[in-house]
Design a protein around this motif. Structure first.
Motif, PDB file in Angstrom:
ATOM      1  N   ASN A 117     -10.343   1.891  -1.486  1.00  0.00           N
ATOM      2  CA  ASN A 117      -8.997   1.364  -1.339  1.00  0.00           C
ATOM      3  C   ASN A 117      -8.402   1.948  -0.053  1.00  0.00           C
ATOM      4  OD1 ASN A 117      -6.443   0.392  -1.589  1.00  0.00           O
ATOM      5  ND2 ASN A 117      -5.979   1.419  -3.520  1.00  0.00           N
ATOM      6  N   SER A 131      -5.662   1.487   1.358  1.00  0.00           N
ATOM      7  CA  SER A 131      -4.226   1.748   1.351  1.00  0.00           C
ATOM      8  C   SER A 131      -3.909   3.204   1.001  1.00  0.00           C
ATOM      9  CB  SER A 131      -3.511   0.803   0.385  1.00  0.00           C
ATOM     10  OG  SER A 131      -3.961   1.028  -0.934  1.00  0.00           O
ATOM     11  N   ILE A 190      -2.449   5.810   3.612  1.00  0.00           N
ATOM     12  CA  ILE A 190      -1.029   6.041   3.885  1.00  0.00           C
ATOM     13  C   ILE A 190      -0.647   7.479   3.524  1.00  0.00           C
ATOM     14  CG2 ILE A 190      -0.078   5.291   1.686  1.00  0.00           C
ATOM     15  CD1 ILE A 190       1.363   4.338   5.063  1.00  0.00           C
TER      16      ILE A 190
END
Length: 115
Positions: free
Chosen positions: A49, A51, A54
């Motif tokens: 993943n 993301s 971040i």
């Protein structure tokens, strides 16, 4: 030395130790970021993943703000030593001497090319 000079000398030593501690803490900021980067990379690889990356941005922002705060403190300590302690304790302080020397002997491109 009178009592005032002894107190200023002790304050100078304490502030110098604090500045050296701040400089040494910079290394731990880099080490912390490398450890966080490694952990986020492994987590991102395992979960597939992207993301999650971040988290790396958030960690970098926090460490950057912390480092900037510590550096501002170090600069304030240096200015206090230059403007208040050194003139009373040493007469012409090291920072003042360096500033006047740099004004008399500016670096030129020719000197840099020779180095």
């Amino acid at each position: 030395m009178d009592d005032k000079q002894i107190m200023l000398l002790e304050e100078f030593k304490a502030l110098r130790a604090e500045m050296l501690g701040t400089i040494n803490d910079r290394v731990w900021g880099v080490v912390s970021f490398v450890a966080i980067f490694g952990g986020v990379s492994i987590l991102s690889t395992q979960t597939r993943n992207p993301s999650i990356n971040i988290l790396l941005v958030y960690a970098a922002a926090v460490l950057l703000l912390h480092t900037a705060s510590r550096e501002r403190g170090r600069i304030r300590i240096g200015a206090y030593v230059k403007k208040v302690i050194e003139p009373q304790l040493f007469g012409q302080g090291w920072e003042t001497y360096l500033a006047s020397w740099r004004g008399r002997c500016p670096r030129t491109d020719a000197v840099l090319a020779m180095a």
